[in-house]
Motif scaffolding. Structure first.
Motif, PDB file in Angstrom:
ATOM      1  N   ASP A  59      14.445  29.431 -31.068  1.00  0.00           N
ATOM      2  CA  ASP A  59      15.644  29.098 -31.843  1.00  0.00           C
ATOM      3  C   ASP A  59      16.873  29.591 -31.080  1.00  0.00           C
ATOM      4  O   ASP A  59      17.516  30.570 -31.478  1.00  0.00           O
ATOM      5  CB  ASP A  59      15.566  29.728 -33.234  1.00  0.00           C
ATOM      6  N   PRO A  60      17.236  28.925 -29.980  1.00  0.00           N
ATOM      7  CA  PRO A  60      18.256  29.457 -29.078  1.00  0.00           C
ATOM      8  C   PRO A  60      19.668  29.499 -29.636  1.00  0.00           C
ATOM      9  O   PRO A  60      20.549  30.096 -29.019  1.00  0.00           O
ATOM     10  CB  PRO A  60      18.179  28.516 -27.871  1.00  0.00           C
ATOM     11  N   GLY A  61      19.896  28.907 -30.808  1.00  0.00           N
ATOM     12  CA  GLY A  61      21.221  28.962 -31.400  1.00  0.00           C
ATOM     13  C   GLY A  61      21.359  29.964 -32.521  1.00  0.00           C
ATOM     14  O   GLY A  61      22.440  30.103 -33.103  1.00  0.00           O
ATOM     15  N   GLY A 120      16.317  31.338 -21.386  1.00  0.00           N
ATOM     16  CA  GLY A 120      15.624  31.263 -22.661  1.00  0.00           C
ATOM     17  C   GLY A 120      14.231  31.851 -22.641  1.00  0.00           C
ATOM     18  O   GLY A 120      13.486  31.699 -23.616  1.00  0.00           O
ATOM     19  N   SER A 121      13.863  32.544 -21.565  1.00  0.00           N
ATOM     20  CA  SER A 121      12.544  33.164 -21.501  1.00  0.00           C
ATOM     21  C   SER A 121      12.438  34.298 -22.519  1.00  0.00           C
ATOM     22  O   SER A 121      13.352  35.102 -22.687  1.00  0.00           O
ATOM     23  CB  SER A 121      12.276  33.723 -20.098  1.00  0.00           C
ATOM     24  N   VAL A 122      11.297  34.344 -23.199  1.00  0.00           N
ATOM     25  CA  VAL A 122      11.021  35.408 -24.159  1.00  0.00           C
ATOM     26  C   VAL A 122       9.580  35.878 -23.963  1.00  0.00           C
ATOM     27  O   VAL A 122       8.792  35.248 -23.256  1.00  0.00           O
ATOM     28  CB  VAL A 122      11.223  34.937 -25.616  1.00  0.00           C
ATOM     29  N   GLY A 123       9.244  36.984 -24.569  1.00  0.00           N
ATOM     30  CA  GLY A 123       7.883  37.495 -24.493  1.00  0.00           C
ATOM     31  C   GLY A 123       7.637  38.505 -25.601  1.00  0.00           C
ATOM     32  O   GLY A 123       8.567  38.913 -26.309  1.00  0.00           O
ATOM     33  N   TRP A 124       6.385  38.883 -25.740  1.00  0.00           N
ATOM     34  CA  TRP A 124       5.978  39.819 -26.791  1.00  0.00           C
ATOM     35  C   TRP A 124       5.613  41.171 -26.182  1.00  0.00           C
ATOM     36  O   TRP A 124       4.905  41.226 -25.176  1.00  0.00           O
ATOM     37  CB  TRP A 124       4.778  39.275 -27.553  1.00  0.00           C
ATOM     38  N   ILE A 125       6.123  42.240 -26.776  1.00  0.00           N
ATOM     39  CA  ILE A 125       5.797  43.598 -26.349  1.00  0.00           C
ATOM     40  C   ILE A 125       5.368  44.412 -27.560  1.00  0.00           C
ATOM     41  O   ILE A 125       5.720  44.097 -28.697  1.00  0.00           O
ATOM     42  CB  ILE A 125       6.986  44.291 -25.643  1.00  0.00           C
ATOM     43  N   ARG A 126       4.578  45.460 -27.300  1.00  0.00           N
ATOM     44  CA  ARG A 126       4.221  46.377 -28.383  1.00  0.00           C
ATOM     45  C   ARG A 126       5.444  47.226 -28.734  1.00  0.00           C
ATOM     46  O   ARG A 126       6.034  47.865 -27.865  1.00  0.00           O
ATOM     47  CB  ARG A 126       3.064  47.265 -27.977  1.00  0.00           C
ATOM     48  N   ALA A 127       5.800  47.240 -30.017  1.00  0.00           N
ATOM     49  CA  ALA A 127       7.003  47.940 -30.440  1.00  0.00           C
ATOM     50  C   ALA A 127       6.756  49.417 -30.747  1.00  0.00           C
ATOM     51  O   ALA A 127       7.694  50.210 -30.724  1.00  0.00           O
ATOM     52  CB  ALA A 127       7.595  47.260 -31.667  1.00  0.00           C
ATOM     53  N   SER A 128       5.516  49.781 -31.042  1.00  0.00           N
ATOM     54  CA  SER A 128       5.254  51.177 -31.373  1.00  0.00           C
ATOM     55  C   SER A 128       5.536  52.052 -30.162  1.00  0.00           C
ATOM     56  O   SER A 128       5.192  51.715 -29.023  1.00  0.00           O
ATOM     57  CB  SER A 128       3.812  51.361 -31.829  1.00  0.00           C
ATOM     58  N   GLY A 129       6.188  53.172 -30.388  1.00  0.00           N
ATOM     59  CA  GLY A 129       6.531  54.080 -29.311  1.00  0.00           C
ATOM     60  C   GLY A 129       7.845  53.770 -28.645  1.00  0.00           C
ATOM     61  O   GLY A 129       8.276  54.533 -27.773  1.00  0.00           O
ATOM     62  N   LEU A 130       8.499  52.678 -29.029  1.00  0.00           N
ATOM     63  CA  LEU A 130       9.774  52.328 -28.422  1.00  0.00           C
ATOM     64  C   LEU A 130      10.926  52.781 -29.306  1.00  0.00           C
ATOM     65  O   LEU A 130      10.867  52.662 -30.531  1.00  0.00           O
ATOM     66  CB  LEU A 130       9.873  50.818 -28.194  1.00  0.00           C
ATOM     67  N   GLN A 131      11.976  53.278 -28.689  1.00  0.00           N
ATOM     68  CA  GLN A 131      13.174  53.638 -29.427  1.00  0.00           C
ATOM     69  C   GLN A 131      13.853  52.359 -29.911  1.00  0.00           C
ATOM     70  O   GLN A 131      14.074  51.429 -29.142  1.00  0.00           O
ATOM     71  CB  GLN A 131      14.136  54.430 -28.543  1.00  0.00           C
ATOM     72  N   ALA A 132      14.188  52.320 -31.182  1.00  0.00           N
ATOM     73  CA  ALA A 132      14.867  51.168 -31.766  1.00  0.00           C
ATOM     74  C   ALA A 132      16.268  51.565 -32.204  1.00  0.00           C
ATOM     75  O   ALA A 132      16.528  52.702 -32.612  1.00  0.00           O
ATOM     76  CB  ALA A 132      14.081  50.631 -32.952  1.00  0.00           C
ATOM     77  N   ALA A 133      17.174  50.621 -32.096  1.00  0.00           N
ATOM     78  CA  ALA A 133      18.542  50.806 -32.573  1.00  0.00           C
ATOM     79  C   ALA A 133      19.017  49.462 -33.103  1.00  0.00           C
ATOM     80  O   ALA A 133      18.299  48.462 -33.025  1.00  0.00           O
ATOM     81  CB  ALA A 133      19.443  51.318 -31.459  1.00  0.00           C
TER      82      ALA A 133
END
Length: 255
Positions: A59-61, A120-133
């Protein structure tokens, strides 16, 4: 001068770039103890690489909810939640810390924007253990109208007439983000340059680099309202003052 700054060759600049200035979102809760390991043998997702196997932005827009993740160690990037690994997301981009916007989340998996070709390249990463803001900002560039609006929590906080790419080298469209902040020490046309996670679709390379598109200033106000750049978005000085305060990972809509 850093080697990354010398190599980037941002479209519409054609100059050497100076030292890199780091910035990032406001502090968030401390990360969890472990981070998903990187996988050797896969290309790094940077502005210098092409990832032909990367999924495309669905959904690039669209805007996002503003969540950004800090990748503090090289991290495997998958084509789907728990899917095949096709890249590694490094901990830095142009000597700046890697912050990437989240566009979708499924359980422990976050789909994020990547700074590589194709656009427009995207990918999936494991979110656990990552700092979020969370970045409350969106930079909305109407390329055809040559206007830029910066919004905070949906409310406009500034609007400007800007310069965009010319007919032979248009500004690329789609959803991207502020990837890095670079201090210019060689010329004076823009004290700070903000490379985006997108590239010129005209130039496969530019000035010896990958044709990265950026937000930057310009000393001659005659360019504002014109389509005369090689793909970058040229903004007035007061707009640049605001843009340089935005967190890395802030979404930029080029539409």
């Amino acid at each position: 001068m850093s080697s990354a700054a010398r190599r980037i060759g941002i479209a519409a600049l054609g100059v050497a770039l100076g030292a890199l200035a780091g910035c990032g979102p406001a502090p968030a809760p401390p990360p969890m103890a472990m981070m998903a390991p990187a996988v050797a043998g896969h290309p790094a997702a940077t502005t210098f690489t092409e990832l032909p196997g990367a999924p495309q932005d669905p959904d690039p827009g669209a805007e996002t909810d503003g969540v950004v993740l800090r990748v503090a160690e090289d991290l495997a990037v998958h084509d789907a939640p728990a899917g095949e690994v096709f890249s590694t997301l490094p901990a830095t981009q142009l000597d700046n810390p890697t912050w990437v916007p989240v566009i979708d989340q499924r359980g422990d998996w976050a789909q994020v924007m990547l700074p590589s070709r194709p656009n427009g390249s995207v990918g999936w990463i494991r979110a656990s253990g990552l700092q979020a803001a969370r970045s409350p900002y969106v930079v909305d560039v109407d390329v055809d109208a040559r206007r830029m609006v910066v919004r905070r929590d949906g409310a406009p906080i500034g609007e400007w007439v800007v310069g965009v790419g010319g007919p032979a080298s248009p500004t690329p469209r789609g959803r991207t983000y502020i990837m890095a902040s670079i201090e210019e020490t060689v010329t004076t046309f823009s004290p700070i340059i903000l490379p985006l996670g997108t590239h010129s679709e005209t130039f496969n390379s530019y000035g010896g680099g990958p044709g990265t598109v950026a937000l930057h200033g310009w000393p001659d106000p005659a360019v504002f309202g014109q389509d005369s750049s090689d793909g970058c978005v040229r903004v007035p000085a007061d707009a640049m003052e605001l843009l340089t305060t935005l967190p890395l990972g802030t979404v930029v809509l080029l539409r």
